[in-house]
Enzyme design. Structure first.
Site, PDB file in Angstrom:
ATOM      1  N   ASP A 334       0.880  -1.152   0.000  1.00 42.80           N
ATOM      2  CA  ASP A 334       0.000   0.000   0.000  1.00 42.80           C
ATOM      3  C   ASP A 334       0.927   1.214   0.000  1.00 42.80           C
ATOM      4  O   ASP A 334       2.072   1.120   0.423  1.00 42.80           O
ATOM      5  CB  ASP A 334      -0.828  -0.045   1.288  1.00 42.80           C
ATOM      6  CG  ASP A 334      -1.840   1.074   1.347  1.00 42.80           C
ATOM      7  OD1 ASP A 334      -2.502   1.322   0.324  1.00 42.80           O
ATOM      8  OD2 ASP A 334      -1.981   1.687   2.417  1.00 42.80           O
ATOM      9  N   ASP A 528      -0.884  -0.399   5.984  1.00 42.92           N
ATOM     10  CA  ASP A 528      -0.879   0.255   7.293  1.00 42.92           C
ATOM     11  C   ASP A 528      -2.166  -0.019   8.058  1.00 42.92           C
ATOM     12  O   ASP A 528      -2.361   0.485   9.152  1.00 42.92           O
ATOM     13  CB  ASP A 528      -0.647   1.761   7.161  1.00 42.92           C
ATOM     14  CG  ASP A 528      -1.744   2.434   6.359  1.00 42.92           C
ATOM     15  OD1 ASP A 528      -2.629   1.718   5.841  1.00 42.92           O
ATOM     16  OD2 ASP A 528      -1.730   3.669   6.245  1.00 42.92           O
ATOM     17  N   ASP A 532      -7.281  -1.007   4.627  1.00 42.68           N
ATOM     18  CA  ASP A 532      -6.876  -2.145   3.805  1.00 42.68           C
ATOM     19  C   ASP A 532      -6.898  -3.472   4.575  1.00 42.68           C
ATOM     20  O   ASP A 532      -6.291  -4.446   4.158  1.00 42.68           O
ATOM     21  CB  ASP A 532      -5.533  -1.909   3.110  1.00 42.68           C
ATOM     22  CG  ASP A 532      -4.469  -1.397   4.057  1.00 42.68           C
ATOM     23  OD1 ASP A 532      -4.608  -1.637   5.265  1.00 42.68           O
ATOM     24  OD2 ASP A 532      -3.506  -0.768   3.583  1.00 42.68           O
TER      25      ASP A 532
END
Ligand code: ADP
Ligand code: MG
Length: 635
Positions: A334, A528, A532
């Protein structure tokens, strides 16, 4: 680190010494005075045998009563009783003696590893200094258990004390050592307004901290829980070994039985000499077949690999994940908060017909309930007090922004696609950076109020993280982001990612990873944890950054990097590969040595002594090899 034996281990050591000395003395007597009748020797050798073996015999007997015939204690009891039956008294004692030496060695090795993991994890705070204000306004300090500190209390932390709860410094400056959590040895400076993490060590100053959660929600409590549960997640290899031992032992017992019975049937059914030869060979077979080296060393390797990783602030939730990381060939990152710092600085404010401070005011109010890095930075840029009571009905639209009711009007704060969705006439900005657009909806029409430009920095370690992965042969590195194309391209090219995809909603990220998996990639996703979490769960291995903050991350991830350093991803891969290599070495080595002794034993070349040494020797070497998983060179 010196290891102190437990009482139980010391007792075993004494039994071993006494039994071994008696064994030597009686063996010498037996050689010199061989004319003494055998019942005397039987009685003599039974003394060390019972000293060293009573517990093995007892366990074997109890297991037989419970119908669990085929464990290693049963094998050892059977082999030693068989040796007595065939007149090999010293060998009978030796079988159990060396078995116990192996057990002691194993228990010391496990104890040592566990102790060093515990020492690394010596982060559990014992107390907190709680400040209570009396009716007359005087402050009183009490030492209480961290469990008893309510959220929002003020606690005092003195130099040399462990920080017991997560919170924000309200008074005082200090330096904090976070090495127990992150492996980072440089202390970091803290001042009022900074966030402190439970489990870290306060070094220099006295400071007051307002707690931001209860003990059970604290970083330290969550980490301890995670480490304690990690052994529940068995690797495939461990499960295989358990199943293997389950089948292997009965097969060996049956083979030994056949070896004892069939040859004499053909070679001389009435000849006691032939019987005792073949029974002796069958006993060798039994001793060698003990699968302890595998049963012990494989879990120990995983355990020490996980322990070694934790020294670098890499928390692995189970052996199965260690195994999965070692096989990974694609690492998906990410962007925000993972490859970039995730702390945006507000560069400029471009309002439309209102003042800059009015625009910032609206944006900060709308974001005031969000924990997204963008929201945090907007709130920080707004220095005045935020009157949250003006805000109602906040909705976060993952990957797009937020909408909120402020003073009765609907406001939208987010990216271009959010503006399109609500029909605001927005425009691009000539500055580079992430643009936060703001719009107000009045009577069904959306009015564009302007935008705020924020910028994020690439973490200094990100380029090295990708380089190290490439060096390990993982050449496919993919960046996924909800941000704009030009920013994504800029970050990806600066740190040499092999692929990037921009303008993704959280569900598009899930789709991308699913596609990769369908193509047969063994994926690691590094994120993080802010919006997600589903991808963290979907990927073969989910690695979470920002363990210091997000609950969702620590829960959905399989591996947690305590210090948000993406370089640790490559380190985790290296640790896992080394562990797997050592596990394989142990399996191959122990099976090979055993196979050789088994064959030699069956042909009568290897006697009981070689079998005993072979068995314990392999066990000890395998254990020593396992302990190497704990050490990983710094690179
Ligand atoms: P990334 O994939 O880089 O981690 P996100 O999926 O969290 O980013 O967000 C994608 C985009 O959505 C951001 O770049 C931003 O433009 C917008 N966005 C998301 N959340 C917010 C928010 N709270 N405020 C403003 N914009 C937001
Ligand atoms: Mg994100």
């Amino acid at each position: 680190m010196r290891y102190k034996m437990t009482k139980k281990q010391k007792k075993m050591l004494r039994r071993i010494i006494v039994a071994a000395s008696l064994l030597v003395v009686f063996s010498i007597i037996k050689v010199i005075f061989s004319q003494i009748p055998w019942p005397v020797f039987l009685a003599l050798f039974l003394i060390p045998y019972l000293i060293i073996g009573y517990d093995v015999l007892k366990t074997a007997a109890v297991n037989i009563i419970h119908g669990q015939l085929l464990d290693e204690k049963f094998l050892m009891a059977l082999a030693s009783i068989g040796a007595f039956a065939t007149g090999e008294f010293p060998e009978a004692v030796a079988v159990i003696l060396f078995f116990q030496v192996g057990e002691l060695f194993e228990s010391i090795a496990v104890g040592r590893t566990r102790k060093s993991v515990a020492a690394l994890m010596d982060i559990r705070p014992d107390y907190a200094n709680l400040i209570t204000v009396g009716e007359d306004g005087s402050e009183q300090e009490d030492t209480v258990s961290p469990d008893d500190v309510p959220v929002g209390s003020i606690i005092v932390i003195k130099p040399g004390e462990k920080i017991p709860l997560d919170g924000i410094i309200t008074e005082g400056t200090t330096t904090v050592n976070t090495s127990a959590l992150t492996g980072e040895s440089l202390p970091c400076d803290m001042m009022p307004g900074d966030k402190v993490i439970s489990g870290t060590l306060n070094l220099t100053g006295v400071c007051k901290v307002r707690t931001s959660g209860t003990y059970s929600e604290s970083t330290v409590a969550r980490i301890l829980e995670l480490v304690e549960n990690s052994s529940d997640n068995k690797s495939n290899t461990e499960n295989f070994i358990t199943r293997f031992a389950h089948w292997y032992t009965p097969i060996v017992v049956i083979s030994a039985l056949l070896l004892a019975v069939i040859p004499p049937l053909f070679l001389g059914i009435t000849n006691p000499g032939i019987w005792s030869t073949w029974i002796g060979r069958a006993l060798v077979f039994l001793v060698v077949s003990c699968p302890c080296a595998l049963v012990v060393s494989v879990p120990l390797s995983f355990f020490s690999g996980i322990g070694g990783a934790s020294r670098y602030g890499i928390l692995i939730k189970g052996a199965n994940y260690l195994e999965a990381v070692s096989k990974a060939d694609t690492v998906v990152f990410d962007k925000t908060g993972t490859l970039t710092k995730g702390s945006f600085a507000v560069d400029d404010i471009h309002p439309n017909e209102i003042s800059q401070s009015e625009l910032l005011d609206i944006a900060a109010l709308a974001e005031s309930f969000s924990s997204h890095p963008i929201a945090v930075s907007v709130i920080q840029a707004h220095h005045d007090h935020l009157d949250k009571s003006r805000v109602g009905d906040v909705k976060e639209i993952a990957g797009k922004g937020v909408c909120a009711v402020i003073d009765g009007d609907d406001y939208y704060v987010g990216n271009g696609s959010l503006m399109d969705e609500v029909g605001a006439k927005w425009h691009e900005c000539h500055l580079t950076g992430t643009i936060i657009h703001v719009a107000r909806k009045i009577q069904g029409t959306c009015e564009y109020l302007g935008h705020i430009i924020v910028n994020d920095e690439i973490k200094p370690e990100s380029a090295k993280a990708i380089e190290n992965l490439n060096r390990l042969g993982i050449s496919r590195t993919v960046m996924l982001t909800g941000d704009k194309e030009d920013i994504a391209e800029n970050v990806a090219s600066k740190i040499n990612m092999s692929e990037y995809h921009a303008k993704l909603l959280p569900r598009d990220k899930v789709e991308r990873v699913r596609e990769l998996k369908e193509q047969g990639a063994r994926t690691v996703f590094v994120g993080d944890g802010i919006n997600d979490a589903p991808v963290l769960t979907l990927a073969d291995v989910g690695i979470a950054m920002g363990a210091m903050g997000s609950d969702a991350a620590i829960e959905s991830a399989d591996i947690v990097l305590m210090d948000d350093d993406p370089v640790k991803v490559a380190k985790a891969v290296r640790i896992s590969r080394k562990t797997m290599r050592i596990v394989k070495e142990n399996i191959i080595f122990s099976l090979a040595v055993k196979a050789v002794i088994l064959i030699l034993g069956a042909f009568g070349i290897a006697g009981m002594w070689l079998a005993v040494f072979g068995d314990v020797g392999v066990l000890i070497l395998a254990i020593l090899n396992s302990l190497r998983c704990f050490r990983i060179s710094d690179r």
